[in-house]
Motif scaffolding. Structure first.
Motif, mmCIF file in Angstrom:
data_model
loop_
_atom_site.group_PDB
_atom_site.id
_atom_site.type_symbol
_atom_site.label_atom_id
_atom_site.label_comp_id
_atom_site.label_asym_id
_atom_site.label_seq_id
_atom_site.Cartn_x
_atom_site.Cartn_y
_atom_site.Cartn_z
ATOM 1 N N LEU A 547 -7.861 11.144 10.991
ATOM 2 C CA LEU A 547 -6.941 10.012 10.976
ATOM 3 C C LEU A 547 -7.660 8.736 10.552
ATOM 4 O O LEU A 547 -8.779 8.464 11.000
ATOM 5 N N ASP A 548 -7.020 7.951 9.694
ATOM 6 C CA ASP A 548 -7.512 6.625 9.317
ATOM 7 C C ASP A 548 -6.508 5.581 9.778
ATOM 8 O O ASP A 548 -5.302 5.702 9.497
ATOM 9 N N ALA A 549 -7.004 4.558 10.472
ATOM 10 C CA ALA A 549 -6.154 3.441 10.876
ATOM 11 C C ALA A 549 -6.134 2.415 9.750
ATOM 12 O O ALA A 549 -7.186 1.971 9.280
ATOM 13 N N THR A 550 -4.943 2.050 9.299
ATOM 14 C CA THR A 550 -4.813 1.025 8.253
ATOM 15 C C THR A 550 -4.585 -0.336 8.908
ATOM 16 O O THR A 550 -5.485 -1.175 8.945
ATOM 17 N N THR A 551 -3.393 -0.543 9.482
ATOM 18 C CA THR A 551 -3.138 -1.793 10.218
ATOM 19 C C THR A 551 -3.195 -1.592 11.726
ATOM 20 O O THR A 551 -3.151 -2.566 12.479
#
Length: 673
Positions: A547-551
Motif C-alpha cells: 500500500l502507498d499513501a498518497t494524501t
C-alpha cells in the motif's frame, strides 16, 4: 402491529397433517396454556390439499382454521408450494431440477423443482389461488406465508427450460444487443464471443474456469428467477385478499438471494435463525442477522418465523440449549427489533427427516423441561406486549451489496479465502462487543442519519456507488473501508484507464481514501503478518497489501521482517469535511482498535456502559423507551448507572440505578419518554 394480532406474536409451525384429528383439540388447548397467539399452517401440505391434479381436499384445513379461530389463535397460512407432490413430478418430470453436471434430482426430499419451470409456476399459482379464494376472508387468517425458505436446497437449475429463461433474462438486461453482452462478459478472452443469444447456455460444468461475467449474471438471474416464483403467488394473494399482509421467510444473511430486492416486495420481513448453542459467539452472528432483517424492512419491526427451542436435527452434532439459553436468545430477537417469536415447530414429529428436531411440545409431552420453558416464555412475552411497534435507531451503517458479494467470491481471485460474511461478522463483532447499534444499508441508500459508515469489503463498486461514498465523506461523514475494495465495476471489469496513464486499485475510491494499492499480498494458510497499530501489535491473516499513501496519513504499519515491513497497513484521510480510513489487511479482533478510533472521531457512544458479555439494545416507542439487558455470560454480572426509576417488565420490579443479572439472565427496562 405487524399483523392484526395485538402485542408480540408467539407460536410455531403446526404440521397438523402429521397427526390424527383427535390430537388437534388437545393441541389447541395446550397452545392456549402456553400463550400462543399465532400458528403457521400448511407449509408442507400441498399433497394433502391437492391429492391429484384435479382433486382438492380442504375439509381438514377448514376444520383447523375454524378450531384456531374458536380458540382465539390467529393463523399464518402458507401457500404450500415449497414441496411439490409426487403426482406433479411423475406426470411432469421436467419440473425436477438439474445440476450443473446434468444430473436430474429426484423426489423424496423437499424443494424439488426448477424455478423456471412454467409447469411448476402454474401449479404453484393455481394452488395459491385456490387457498386465497377459500380462506382469504377467514376470520382466523392474519398473515400469508408464501412458499418456505426459498433457495434452501435448490438455488439454481441447469435444465433446458432454465437455459431458455436465462436467455430471456439476458435479452432484457442487454436490450437485445449481443455486443453489449460480449462486452460485459469480456468474451474476447479465450475466444468466447457470441453471435446470437441462442448460443448462450447456463454456466454448466466446463473443462476449465467458466467466464466470470457469465457466472455473475447467472447469480443475478437465479435470484430473480426465484423472486419471480414468489411474485406470481403474491399477486394472486394481493388480488384476492389485499387486507392480509404477505411474507416469505428469509434465511438470515443468505448469499444466494439478493434480499434487498426481495424485501421491497414484502409487507413484512420474516426470518429463520438457528444459532448453534455450542458456538461461543453464535449469539453475535444472530444479532448481526437480526439487525439485517430490521434493516431490510427499513427499520420496521420484523418477525422471527422459525428458531429451535433446543437442539436441531441437521448438524453433525446437535447440542441442546441449556436452561435459560432458549429464553435469552428469544429475547435477543425482540431486542433487535422483532415483534414476534415463532418456532419450528409446535409438536415434535414422530417420523421424517426432522423427527429429532426440538419443538415447543417435545416428544415427552408436558412433563418435560422444554414444555415448562415454553409456557414460561409465553407468559414473559405477554408482559412485554407494550414493546410491540417500537423501533431501534443507529448511528453506524454497514454497506452490504449482494452483487459485490457474488463477484468477490468467484473463482480465480488472488485468494479463495476471502469471504464476505466472515469479514462483515468480524467488524460487526467489534461493534457488538461495544454495544454500538448498527444498521445495514445497500449502495445508494440515504446516509444523512449515520455518523459512521463501514464497508468491510466492497470489491465491486460502480462509479455512482463511489460517488455516493465520496459525497458522504466530503459532507462530513466518516467512512472505514476494508481491503480488496473498489477493484471492479458492476460488470466485474477492473477499474483502470485504457491508455496506461493512471488508474490502479482501489479504483474510484482512490481519492476519498487517499491511497493506491500497488499489489495484493494474500497471506498463506497458517501464516500471519504482524501489524503495529496504536502501539499494539496484532496479526493479519488471509490478506495484506503493498500500500502507498498518497494524501492519507498512516496510522498502522506492517511490522516484522517480511517484504511489507515498515509499509502502511492502515490509513486515515481527510476529504472535504469528513474522513476516510482504509484497512489493507484482515485484522481479526485487531479491527477493534481501528473502529474505536473511527467511533471516537464520529462521537458515537455505546447504548450503555456495561461489563463485557452483556448485550444492550434500545427500542423507542411513542410513550417510552425500552432498554434490553442480556447477559450472554455464564456468570452473574452487576450493572450500574442504570436510568433511575426504570421498571423491569419481566419482573415488574422498579430498578434504582443498579441491577444484578444472573448467568444467561435478562431484563427489559421501561424508561418513560
Amino acid at each position: 402491529m405487524i399483523t392484526r394480532v395485538e402485542g408480540l406474536l408467539y407460536g410455531a409451525d403446526y404440521n397438523a397433517e402429521q397427526w390424527p384429528e383427535s390430537v388437534w383439540e388437545q393441541d389447541a388447548k395446550l397452545m392456549r396454556e402456553a400463550g400462543v397467539t399465532m400458528v403457521t399452517l400448511g407449509v408442507f401440505s400441498w399433497a394433502r390439499v391437492q391429492p391429484s391434479e384435479d382433486e382438492w381436499d380442504f375439509g381438514w384445513l377448514d376444520r383447523l382454521l375454524d378450531l384456531f379461530h374458536a380458540n382465539g389463535i390467529a393463523v399464518d397460512l402458507a401457500t404450500a408450494s415449497a414441496s411439490p407432490p409426487a403426482w406433479l413430478v411423475r406426470k411432469y418430470p421436467e419440473v425436477l431440477p438439474v445440476t450443473a453436471d446434468g444430473v436430474r434430482l429426484e423426489f423424496g426430499s423437499r424443494q424439488h423443482y426448477c424455478p423456471s419451470s412454467p409447469i411448476f409456476r402454474a401449479a404453484a399459482t393455481r394452488l395459491a389461488r385456490a387457498l386465497a379464494q377459500r380462506y382469504g376472508s377467514h376470520p382466523a387468517l392474519a398473515l400469508w406465508h408464501i412458499h418456505n425458505e426459498y433457495g434452501d436446497h435448490v438455488t439454481e437449475c441447469f435444465c433446458a427450460e432454465s437455459a431458455s429463461d436465462f436467455r430471456r433474462w439476458l435479452l432484457k438486461r442487454y436490450a437485445d444487443d449481443i455486443e453489449r453482452l460480449n462486452f460485459a462478459w469480456g468474451t474476447e478472452f479465450w475466444a468466447q464471443r457470441y453471435s446470437s443469444f441462442d448460443q448462450v447456455e447456463p454456466p454448466r460444468t466446463a473443462p476449465g474456469p467458466v467466464n466470470p461475467g457469465q457466472v455473475l449474471d447467472w447469480r443475478r438471474f437465479c435470484s430473480d428467477a426465484l423472486l419471480a416464483c414468489f411474485l406470481d403467488e403474491r399477486e394472486v394473494l394481493r388480488e384476492l385478499s389485499p387486507q392480509i399482509p404477505v411474507t416469505t421467510n428469509f434465511m438470515s444473511m443468505f448469499k444466494a438471494l439478493d434480499y434487498w430486492t426481495w424485501a421491497a416486495h414484502e409487507d413484512l420481513v420474516s426470518d429463520d435463525a438457528y444459532p448453534d448453542p455450542s458456538g461461543a459467539s453464535d449469539h453475535v452472528l444472530a444479532a448481526m442477522n437480526y439487525d439485517l432483517m430490521r434493516s431490510l424492512g427499513g427499520g420496521r419491526p420484523w418477525l422471527l418465523m422459525e428458531q429451535a427451542p433446543s437442539a436441531v436435527s441437521w448438524r453433525t452434532v446437535n447440542v441442546p440449549k441449556p436452561p435459560g439459553l432458549h429464553r435469552l436468545w428469544s429475547l435477543q430477537t425482540v431486542a433487535h427489533g422483532a415483534d414476534g417469536v415463532m418456532y419450528f415447530q409446535w409438536r415434535a414429529s414422530r417420523a421424517g427427516a426432522e423427527k429429532f428436531h426440538s419443538a415447543l411440545l417435545p416428544h415427552g409431552g408436558t412433563a418435560t423441561r422444554g414444555w415448562r420453558e415454553t409456557v414460561r416464555f409465553g407468559a414473559e412475552l405477554r408482559r412485554l406486549a407494550e414493546v410491540a411497534g417500537s423501533r431501534s435507531s443507529a448511528s453506524v451503517a454497514v454497506v452490504l451489496d449482494w452483487n459485490s458479494w457474488w463477484a468477490l467470491e468467484m473463482a480465480d481471485h488472488p485468494s479463495a479465502r476471502v469471504k464476505l460474511k466472515e469479514q462483515v461478522l468480524g467488524w460487526y463483532s467489534a461493534l457488538h462487543a461495544r454495544n454500538v447499534a448498527v444498521d445495514f444499508v445497500p449502495p445508494g441508500a440515504p446516509l444523512e442519519d449515520y455518523r459512521l459508515v463501514l464497508c468491510p469489503n466492497l470489491y465491486s463498486v460502480s462509479v455512482p456507488t463511489a460517488e455516493w461514498l465520496t459525497s458522504y465523506v466530503a459532507g462530513g461523514g466518516r467512512l472505514v473501508c476494508g481491503f480488496f475494495s473498489g477493484i471492479v465495476d458492476e460488470l466485474d471489469h477492473i477499474h483502470q484507464s485504457t491508455d496506461g496513464s493512471g488508474g490502479g486499485y482501489p479504483g474510484p475510491l482512490r481519492e476519498v481514501l487517499g491511497v493506491v494499492v500497488d499489489e495484493f499480498w494474500p497471506v498463506a494458510d497458517g501464516d500471519a503478518v504482524p501489524v503495529l497499530v496504536a502501539d499494539n501489535t496484532t496479526a493479519a491473516t488471509v490478506w495484506s497489501e503493498w500500500l502507498d499513501a498518497t494524501t492519507a496519513t498512516t496510522t498502522g504499519w506492517y511490522a516484522g521482517s517480511g517484504p511489507l515491513a515498515g509499509r502502511p497497513a492502515i490509513t486515515r484521510n481527510a476529504h472535504g469535511s469528513g474522513e476516510a480510513w482504509y484497512v489493507s489487511c484482515q485484522l481479526g479482533a485487531g479491527i477493534d482498535v481501528v473502529l474505536a478510533e473511527a467511533l471516537g472521531a464520529a462521537g458515537i457512544e455505546p447504548v450503555l456502559a456495561v461489563p463485557a458479555g452483556v448485550e444492550v439494545t434500545r427500542r423507542t416507542g411513542p410513550d417510552a423507551a425500552y432498554l434490553f439487558l442480556l447477559n450472554q455470560n455464564h456468570d452473574s454480572v452487576d450493572l450500574a448507572s442504570l436510568p433511575p426509576g426504570a421498571v423491569d417488565l419481566l419482573s415488574d420490579n422498579t430498578i434504582d440505578t443498579t441491577l444484578r443479572l444472573p448467568a444467561l439472565g435478562a431484563a427489559v427496562l421501561r424508561i418513560p419518554a
